[in-house]
Design a protein around this motif. Structure first.
Motif, PDB file in Angstrom:
ATOM      1  N   PRO A 217       0.806  -1.235   0.000  1.00 47.80           N
ATOM      2  CA  PRO A 217       0.000   0.000   0.000  1.00 47.80           C
ATOM      3  C   PRO A 217       0.833   1.276   0.000  1.00 47.80           C
ATOM      4  CG  PRO A 217       0.007  -1.010   2.170  1.00 47.80           C
ATOM      5  CD  PRO A 217       0.667  -1.985   1.251  1.00 47.80           C
ATOM      6  N   GLU A 218       2.051   1.235   0.543  1.00 48.94           N
ATOM      7  CA  GLU A 218       2.864   2.446   0.618  1.00 48.94           C
ATOM      8  C   GLU A 218       3.196   2.985  -0.771  1.00 48.94           C
ATOM      9  OE1 GLU A 218       3.168   0.105   4.254  1.00 48.94           O
ATOM     10  OE2 GLU A 218       3.674  -0.381   2.161  1.00 48.94           O
ATOM     11  N   TYR A 219       3.559   2.091  -1.690  1.00 45.09           N
ATOM     12  CA  TYR A 219       3.895   2.512  -3.055  1.00 45.09           C
ATOM     13  C   TYR A 219       2.693   3.179  -3.714  1.00 45.09           C
ATOM     14  CZ  TYR A 219       4.582   2.097  -8.081  1.00 45.09           C
ATOM     15  OH  TYR A 219       4.653   2.357  -9.436  1.00 45.09           O
ATOM     16  N   PHE A 220       1.532   2.547  -3.610  1.00 44.59           N
ATOM     17  CA  PHE A 220       0.345   3.080  -4.267  1.00 44.59           C
ATOM     18  C   PHE A 220      -0.145   4.367  -3.606  1.00 44.59           C
ATOM     19  CE2 PHE A 220       0.363  -1.362  -5.540  1.00 44.59           C
ATOM     20  CZ  PHE A 220       0.111  -1.249  -6.899  1.00 44.59           C
ATOM     21  N   LEU A 221       0.012   4.470  -2.292  1.00 44.07           N
ATOM     22  CA  LEU A 221      -0.360   5.707  -1.620  1.00 44.07           C
ATOM     23  C   LEU A 221       0.559   6.848  -2.053  1.00 44.07           C
ATOM     24  CD1 LEU A 221      -2.255   6.975   0.524  1.00 44.07           C
ATOM     25  CD2 LEU A 221      -0.469   6.505   2.219  1.00 44.07           C
ATOM     26  N   HIS A 222       1.844   6.553  -2.176  1.00 42.14           N
ATOM     27  CA  HIS A 222       2.814   7.547  -2.639  1.00 42.14           C
ATOM     28  C   HIS A 222       2.457   8.022  -4.049  1.00 42.14           C
ATOM     29  CE1 HIS A 222       6.576   9.611  -3.274  1.00 42.14           C
ATOM     30  NE2 HIS A 222       6.975   8.747  -4.203  1.00 42.14           N
ATOM     31  N   ARG A 223       2.098   7.105  -4.927  1.00 46.57           N
ATOM     32  CA  ARG A 223       1.701   7.476  -6.289  1.00 46.57           C
ATOM     33  C   ARG A 223       0.437   8.335  -6.265  1.00 46.57           C
ATOM     34  NH1 ARG A 223       3.470   4.408 -10.613  1.00 46.57           N
ATOM     35  NH2 ARG A 223       2.171   5.882 -11.787  1.00 46.57           N
ATOM     36  N   TYR A 224      -0.486   7.987  -5.408  1.00 43.61           N
ATOM     37  CA  TYR A 224      -1.717   8.768  -5.289  1.00 43.61           C
ATOM     38  C   TYR A 224      -1.417  10.191  -4.827  1.00 43.61           C
ATOM     39  CZ  TYR A 224      -5.793  10.637  -2.799  1.00 43.61           C
ATOM     40  OH  TYR A 224      -6.781  11.449  -2.320  1.00 43.61           O
ATOM     41  N   PHE A 225      -0.570  10.334  -3.809  1.00 44.04           N
ATOM     42  CA  PHE A 225      -0.203  11.657  -3.330  1.00 44.04           C
ATOM     43  C   PHE A 225       0.473  12.470  -4.437  1.00 44.04           C
ATOM     44  CE2 PHE A 225       0.164  10.104   1.342  1.00 44.04           C
ATOM     45  CZ  PHE A 225      -1.206  10.295   1.519  1.00 44.04           C
ATOM     46  N   GLN A 226       1.341  11.822  -5.212  1.00 43.43           N
ATOM     47  CA  GLN A 226       2.025  12.521  -6.295  1.00 43.43           C
ATOM     48  C   GLN A 226       1.047  13.012  -7.358  1.00 43.43           C
ATOM     49  OE1 GLN A 226       4.847   9.399  -7.410  1.00 43.43           O
ATOM     50  NE2 GLN A 226       6.545  10.648  -6.628  1.00 43.43           N
ATOM     51  N   GLY A 227      -0.036  12.287  -7.549  1.00 46.68           N
ATOM     52  CA  GLY A 227      -0.993  12.642  -8.587  1.00 46.68           C
ATOM     53  C   GLY A 227      -2.103  13.571  -8.141  1.00 46.68           C
ATOM     54  N   MET A 228      -2.085  14.043  -6.896  1.00 47.44           N
ATOM     55  CA  MET A 228      -3.155  14.916  -6.416  1.00 47.44           C
ATOM     56  C   MET A 228      -3.084  16.320  -6.990  1.00 47.44           C
ATOM     57  SD  MET A 228      -4.076  14.106  -2.429  1.00 47.44           S
ATOM     58  CE  MET A 228      -2.543  14.761  -1.792  1.00 47.44           C
ATOM     59  N   GLY A 229      -1.901  16.702  -7.486  1.00 40.99           N
ATOM     60  CA  GLY A 229      -1.765  18.048  -8.040  1.00 40.99           C
ATOM     61  C   GLY A 229      -1.583  19.124  -6.995  1.00 40.99           C
ATOM     62  N   VAL A 230      -1.084  18.756  -5.815  1.00 42.89           N
ATOM     63  CA  VAL A 230      -0.799  19.715  -4.745  1.00 42.89           C
ATOM     64  C   VAL A 230       0.655  19.549  -4.326  1.00 42.89           C
ATOM     65  CG1 VAL A 230      -3.189  19.667  -3.938  1.00 42.89           C
ATOM     66  CG2 VAL A 230      -1.507  18.130  -2.896  1.00 42.89           C
ATOM     67  N   PRO A 231       1.247  20.561  -3.695  1.00 40.23           N
ATOM     68  CA  PRO A 231       2.631  20.403  -3.217  1.00 40.23           C
ATOM     69  C   PRO A 231       2.754  19.190  -2.296  1.00 40.23           C
ATOM     70  CG  PRO A 231       1.956  22.696  -3.089  1.00 40.23           C
ATOM     71  CD  PRO A 231       0.728  21.920  -3.426  1.00 40.23           C
ATOM     72  N   TYR A 232       3.646  18.280  -2.670  1.00 39.85           N
ATOM     73  CA  TYR A 232       3.808  17.039  -1.900  1.00 39.85           C
ATOM     74  C   TYR A 232       5.262  16.607  -1.962  1.00 39.85           C
ATOM     75  CZ  TYR A 232       4.040  11.985  -1.168  1.00 39.85           C
ATOM     76  OH  TYR A 232       4.399  10.722  -0.748  1.00 39.85           O
ATOM     77  N   GLN A 233       5.752  16.121  -0.830  1.00 39.39           N
ATOM     78  CA  GLN A 233       7.109  15.570  -0.783  1.00 39.39           C
ATOM     79  C   GLN A 233       7.155  14.466   0.254  1.00 39.39           C
ATOM     80  OE1 GLN A 233      10.135  18.553  -0.388  1.00 39.39           O
ATOM     81  NE2 GLN A 233      11.829  17.108  -0.590  1.00 39.39           N
ATOM     82  N   ALA A 234       7.831  13.378  -0.106  1.00 37.43           N
ATOM     83  CA  ALA A 234       7.970  12.236   0.800  1.00 37.43           C
ATOM     84  C   ALA A 234       9.425  12.092   1.220  1.00 37.43           C
ATOM     85  CB  ALA A 234       7.486  10.958   0.135  1.00 37.43           C
ATOM     86  N   PHE A 235       9.623  11.680   2.460  1.00 39.63           N
ATOM     87  CA  PHE A 235      10.963  11.447   2.996  1.00 39.63           C
ATOM     88  C   PHE A 235      10.990  10.040   3.577  1.00 39.63           C
ATOM     89  CE2 PHE A 235       9.810  15.881   3.495  1.00 39.63           C
ATOM     90  CZ  PHE A 235      10.870  16.553   2.917  1.00 39.63           C
ATOM     91  N   GLU A 236      11.926   9.237   3.127  1.00 37.91           N
ATOM     92  CA  GLU A 236      12.082   7.892   3.672  1.00 37.91           C
ATOM     93  C   GLU A 236      13.144   7.936   4.768  1.00 37.91           C
ATOM     94  OE1 GLU A 236      12.332   4.634   0.954  1.00 37.91           O
ATOM     95  OE2 GLU A 236      11.426   5.811  -0.662  1.00 37.91           O
ATOM     96  N   ALA A 237      12.750   7.567   5.972  1.00 34.47           N
ATOM     97  CA  ALA A 237      13.651   7.627   7.119  1.00 34.47           C
ATOM     98  C   ALA A 237      13.832   6.226   7.685  1.00 34.47           C
ATOM     99  CB  ALA A 237      13.098   8.571   8.178  1.00 34.47           C
ATOM    100  N   GLU A 238      15.071   5.738   7.672  1.00 29.79           N
ATOM    101  CA  GLU A 238      15.374   4.386   8.129  1.00 29.79           C
ATOM    102  C   GLU A 238      16.042   4.368   9.493  1.00 29.79           C
ATOM    103  OE1 GLU A 238      17.731   2.644   5.108  1.00 29.79           O
ATOM    104  OE2 GLU A 238      16.218   2.890   3.536  1.00 29.79           O
ATOM    105  N   ASN A 239      16.271   5.544  10.076  1.00 29.18           N
ATOM    106  CA  ASN A 239      16.906   5.636  11.388  1.00 29.18           C
ATOM    107  C   ASN A 239      16.601   7.016  11.967  1.00 29.18           C
ATOM    108  OD1 ASN A 239      18.969   7.510  10.290  1.00 29.18           O
ATOM    109  ND2 ASN A 239      19.673   5.660   9.220  1.00 29.18           N
ATOM    110  N   PRO A 240      16.895   7.226  13.251  1.00 30.83           N
ATOM    111  CA  PRO A 240      16.593   8.530  13.864  1.00 30.83           C
ATOM    112  C   PRO A 240      17.266   9.701  13.154  1.00 30.83           C
ATOM    113  CG  PRO A 240      17.013   6.901  15.564  1.00 30.83           C
ATOM    114  CD  PRO A 240      17.343   6.237  14.263  1.00 30.83           C
ATOM    115  N   GLU A 241      18.492   9.507  12.659  1.00 27.39           N
ATOM    116  CA  GLU A 241      19.184  10.591  11.975  1.00 27.39           C
ATOM    117  C   GLU A 241      18.457  10.986  10.692  1.00 27.39           C
ATOM    118  OE1 GLU A 241      20.626   7.793  13.069  1.00 27.39           O
ATOM    119  OE2 GLU A 241      21.542   8.692  14.856  1.00 27.39           O
ATOM    120  N   ALA A 242      17.917   9.990   9.986  1.00 21.26           N
ATOM    121  CA  ALA A 242      17.167  10.292   8.767  1.00 21.26           C
ATOM    122  C   ALA A 242      15.872  11.028   9.087  1.00 21.26           C
ATOM    123  CB  ALA A 242      16.867   8.991   8.012  1.00 21.26           C
ATOM    124  N   VAL A 243      15.235  10.684  10.209  1.00 22.31           N
ATOM    125  CA  VAL A 243      14.030  11.410  10.633  1.00 22.31           C
ATOM    126  C   VAL A 243      14.375  12.859  10.910  1.00 22.31           C
ATOM    127  CG1 VAL A 243      12.184  11.556  12.340  1.00 22.31           C
ATOM    128  CG2 VAL A 243      13.011   9.320  11.596  1.00 22.31           C
TER     129      VAL A 243
END
Length: 339
Positions: A259-285
């Motif tokens: 579901p994460e991939y498809f949700l990300h695609r949906y957000f990208q296609g909404m036509g509004v400012p959107y950005q995703a950040f993948e965080a794999e550790n506290p430093e990335a967060v």
């Protein structure tokens, strides 16, 4: 209650009294005008005493001081206050809704191991700590908060009260429960912008380690509401090594398994400012939050609700000053003629 900017600017100061019957004591202000301010001194012939303008002025001043002190004391005892009111403020910043995942997987650490109540290493604990630091740095932003798992939970409306926001973040707790159901949480987050004048940036900061399928009708409703509210969306995706990356198209086209991939695609296609950040550790967060912090620094006009204000203290202070004048006059009073 929502209130527009024009209403706030024209909203008059209003007030009242907690115990208005004490105002009747203000009638004692008449006493000094009907009674002498000093004790009379016998003299053989008043006709030989010339009129003294200074003495007349002092006498009237002392009478006025006593009367005014009585009025101020009655006002203070009546408990005067200014009613709650709206104050317009101007700054630079954004309206930010913190949309936090509280599903059971948020109690895991970034390696995917379930920690339960361990407060220092779980994804929830890391998000809590870094979001609190983020809030403290954003001096002029207004924050709201929604938690979600199977259903959304209203936590805090848009406010400039830093202590309230930090307390709400601390109250999240470590032990999550239920599944990740993002759609109702997004809908509730967008509710905060309904009926509000567009001022500054509007940001929904989604912090989640998973996703769920959103029905087609709900997708269209959410898309339209993002456009209507002019809100931006930032997703900090807390992933562990076992999870798929948002940009990697899965071999299995079944949305229920990725579901994460498809949700990300949906957000990208909404036509509004959107950005995703993948965080794999506290430093990335931390890096992701720092990137979000660079956004949303437009001029911001907002309304702040001021609580009811007690104004009895100035009344008592004025009464004290007036009584000191009367006491000073009493101290230098001549009680008998010399000679």
């Amino acid at each position: 209650m929502n209130i527009g900017f024009q209403e706030a600017l024209l909203f008059p100061l209003r007030g009242g009294f907690l115990q208005p019957w004490f105002l009747l004591l203000g009638l004692t202000a008449l006493i000094p005008w009907f009674m002498g301010s000093q004790q009379p001194v016998a003299y053989s012939s008043l006709a030989v005493i010339p009129r003294d303008a200074l003495s007349t002025l002092v006498d009237r001043l002392l009478r006025f001081s006593g009367a005014a002190a009585a009025v101020c004391l009655s006002l203070g005892m009546a408990g005067p206050y200014l009613s709650e009111r709206w104050v317009e403020r101007v700054g630079t910043g954004a309206h930010i809704v913190l949309l936090l995942d509280r599903s059971s997987s948020m109690s895991e650490n970034f390696s995917g191991r379930y920690l339960g109540g361990n407060a220092s290493e779980s994804k929830s604990a890391v998000a809590r700590k870094l979001l609190a630091e983020f809030v403290q740095r954003r001096e002029h932003d207004s924050f709201a908060m929604v938690n979600f798992a199977a259903a959304p939970i209203f936590v805090l409306p848009l406010t400039q009260d830093r202590e309230a926001v930090l307390a709400a973040i601390r109250a999240i707790g470590d032990r999550g429960n239920g599944i990740t159901n993002i759609a109702p949480g997004l809908a509730m987050a967008l509710d905060f912008f309904d009926g509000q004048p567009v001022s500054g940036s509007r940001i929904i900061l989604l912090v989640s380690d998973g996703a769920a399928r959103i029905e087609d009708t709900t997708r269209e409703e959410i898309r339209q509401r993002f456009h209507d509210t002019q809100a931006s969306l930032y997703w900090i995706y807390l992933r562990n090594p076992k999870s798929n990356r948002l940009a990697d198209k899965p071999a299995n086209p079944d949305e229920s398994t990725t579901p994460e991939y498809f949700l990300h695609r949906y957000f990208q296609g909404m036509g509004v400012p959107y950005q995703a950040f993948e965080a794999e550790n506290p430093e990335a967060v931390q890096r992701a939050i720092a990137e979000v912090e660079k956004q949303g620094n437009l001029p911001l006009r907002y309304l702040e609700k001021q609580p009811r204000q007690d104004i009895s203290a100035p009344c008592y202070a004025a009464a004290l000053a007036l009584l000191l004048i009367a006491l000073a006059g009493k101290a230098v009073e001549v009680r008998a003629w010399n000679g």
